[in-house]
Design a protein around this motif. Sequence first.
Motif, short mmCIF file in Angstrom:
data_model
loop_
_atom_site.label_atom_id
_atom_site.label_comp_id
_atom_site.label_asym_id
_atom_site.label_seq_id
_atom_site.Cartn_x
_atom_site.Cartn_y
_atom_site.Cartn_z
N ALA A 325 -42.09 -17.51 -49.85
CA ALA A 325 -43.19 -17.06 -49.01
C ALA A 325 -42.35 -18.37 -47.59
CB ALA A 325 -44.69 -17.44 -48.66
N ARG A 326 -41.88 -19.06 -47.70
CA ARG A 326 -41.47 -20.04 -46.98
C ARG A 326 -39.92 -19.43 -46.53
NH1 ARG A 326 -38.44 -21.64 -44.09
NH2 ARG A 326 -37.09 -23.71 -42.84
N ARG A 327 -39.35 -19.15 -47.20
CA ARG A 327 -37.83 -18.79 -47.50
C ARG A 327 -37.55 -17.11 -46.44
NH1 ARG A 327 -35.54 -21.08 -52.35
NH2 ARG A 327 -36.36 -19.66 -52.79
N GLY A 374 -39.55 -24.72 -39.69
CA GLY A 374 -39.28 -25.59 -40.26
C GLY A 374 -38.43 -27.26 -40.73
N HIS A 375 -37.66 -27.60 -40.98
CA HIS A 375 -37.21 -28.88 -41.41
C HIS A 375 -37.64 -29.95 -40.98
CE1 HIS A 375 -34.81 -25.67 -43.71
NE2 HIS A 375 -34.05 -25.92 -42.36
N ALA A 376 -38.57 -30.29 -40.81
CA ALA A 376 -39.62 -31.17 -39.69
C ALA A 376 -39.33 -32.34 -40.00
CB ALA A 376 -40.69 -30.72 -39.74
N LEU A 381 -35.75 -27.55 -36.57
CA LEU A 381 -36.93 -27.17 -36.02
C LEU A 381 -36.71 -25.58 -35.63
CD1 LEU A 381 -38.93 -29.67 -34.16
CD2 LEU A 381 -39.75 -28.16 -36.55
N HIS A 382 -36.52 -25.12 -36.61
CA HIS A 382 -36.15 -22.77 -36.27
C HIS A 382 -37.66 -22.93 -35.28
CE1 HIS A 382 -33.82 -23.30 -38.93
NE2 HIS A 382 -34.27 -23.46 -39.90
N VAL A 383 -37.23 -23.14 -33.44
CA VAL A 383 -38.37 -22.36 -32.83
C VAL A 383 -37.23 -20.79 -32.55
CG1 VAL A 383 -38.09 -22.97 -30.18
CG2 VAL A 383 -38.42 -24.80 -31.69
N GLY A 416 -28.69 -27.52 -35.28
CA GLY A 416 -28.78 -28.80 -36.98
C GLY A 416 -27.96 -27.93 -37.76
N GLU A 417 -28.13 -26.40 -37.84
CA GLU A 417 -27.90 -25.97 -39.05
C GLU A 417 -26.64 -23.98 -39.14
OE1 GLU A 417 -30.49 -25.39 -42.23
OE2 GLU A 417 -31.39 -24.64 -40.97
N HIS A 418 -27.11 -23.87 -38.46
CA HIS A 418 -26.45 -22.48 -38.43
C HIS A 418 -25.09 -22.61 -37.68
CE1 HIS A 418 -30.87 -20.85 -38.45
NE2 HIS A 418 -30.72 -21.86 -39.58
N GLY A 419 -24.97 -23.76 -36.46
CA GLY A 419 -23.73 -23.52 -35.76
C GLY A 419 -23.97 -22.68 -34.68
ZN ZN Z 1 -33.71 -23.65 -41.65
#
Ligand code: ZN
Length: 465
Positions: A325-327, A374-376, A381-383, A416-419
């Motif tokens: 569910a999270r993914r 997201g990865h708080a 954070l995925h805003v 933070g992670e997507h580029g």
């Molecule tokens: Zn992520």
Amino acid sequence: MSLPAAVLAELRAVLPAARVVAGDADRLAGYGRDESEMGEHPPDVAVLVESAEEVRAVFAVASRHRVPVVPVSARTGKSGGSLALHGGIAVSVERMNRILEISSGDLVARVQPGVVTGVLQAEVEKLGLFYPPDPSSLETCTIGGNVAENAGGPRALRYGVTREYVLGLTAVVPTGEILRLGHRSIKGVAGYDLTGLFVGSEGTLGIVTEILLQLLPRPRHAATALVVFASVEDAARAVSRVLAEGVVPRCLELLDDGCLAAAAKGSPGRFPPGAGAALIVETDGNDADAVFAELVRVAELVRGDASGEVLVAQGEAQRRELWEARRKMSSDLKLLHPMKRSEDVAVPRSRIPEMIARSREIGARHRVTVASYGHAGDGNLHVNVLFDRADELPRVDEATAEILRTAVDLGGTITGEHGVGLTKRDFLEYEQGPEVVAVQRRLKAVFDPLGILNPGKVFPPALGA
Ligand code: ZN
Ligand code: LAC
């Protein structure tokens, strides 16, 4: 631009005809899409390479004709890194999908770039080993793409991101060299860290054809819990409290009320309904009692802020359902509003509550819905800015720009992670300043003096270009 006529013939001279895809609009459109929501940018031709030597041959053709080359893998990227903005040749590594070696003795895996991340994880786990980086797209994304973007995921909180696991790699650069970088030893300080430079270079310096990854022994136990809060502010405060106590679980994921509403539609029953926010906490280790004790410790720390009980997942099936569910969160958000811009800002941990509060305020001011997850635990954070119609885009872009600048102002980063890719290239200078961006442009020119490799990514087009 249209492809010079000789290019196709020259590509067919260096690759079997079946591995040169041209004239098939549907197939090429597939190579021109990713998960960035930036539309379709198909290449003129796609080549399916199988070796470093073939990549070198393709670069030779492209260099002769000054044709753009774009590396592509599973096309799950979120920042547009594999979109063929200017057409040209897409170099797909999809056929390079073999795990070449897993060594328990050296704790390494040697893989081709097209290996699906989840497949590698399952294979090493069969041997009692562990490859921690776990981007949400792990069932479809590939190690090559993960290396290009320096991908992270929930477990990065304890285990770090892709760069921490890349011991070495083979990269073909546009000037034609096949660079074998790094070493099989854990330590190694000879020369500049070119391996590290290539990780996260977003397909702008070279095309990676083999990767040597460090593995860990697999932790024998993991325990997962869900904690519910009345508001996202309460949840964010709880995250800060846990970290300030020096407790670092393997994952500390936050979902705000908007995300929980989306999950209620996309994954009904996985999260308690009507909550203001939730945290997913996961601990791991080899001693089952210690793993559970750490989960209890986190529960104690957050109890004062939480609005309900701490729900501990019972067994593997429940853990798996929760993570599934999270993914799906990124795609489930579209069940609330069909269009979205998803960001992946990161801020220092102590600024997480402020980042969340300011994102909400920005959304309210621009009359767009903002949902954050997201990865708080590591401040990433995925805003998401959600909207319904293209005519809202000016407001959406304004809100997005303010969110990115806010992350920088709080001492963090636009990604933070997507580029950076295409989606955030106009904000790189705001974060890093003109000198740092200029030096990076010069660094790119060392590997790619003709500027043919993935043009228009990471840096905004140069003035006059
Ligand atoms: Zn992520
Ligand atoms: C996630 C992706 C979007 O964390 O990074 O789900």
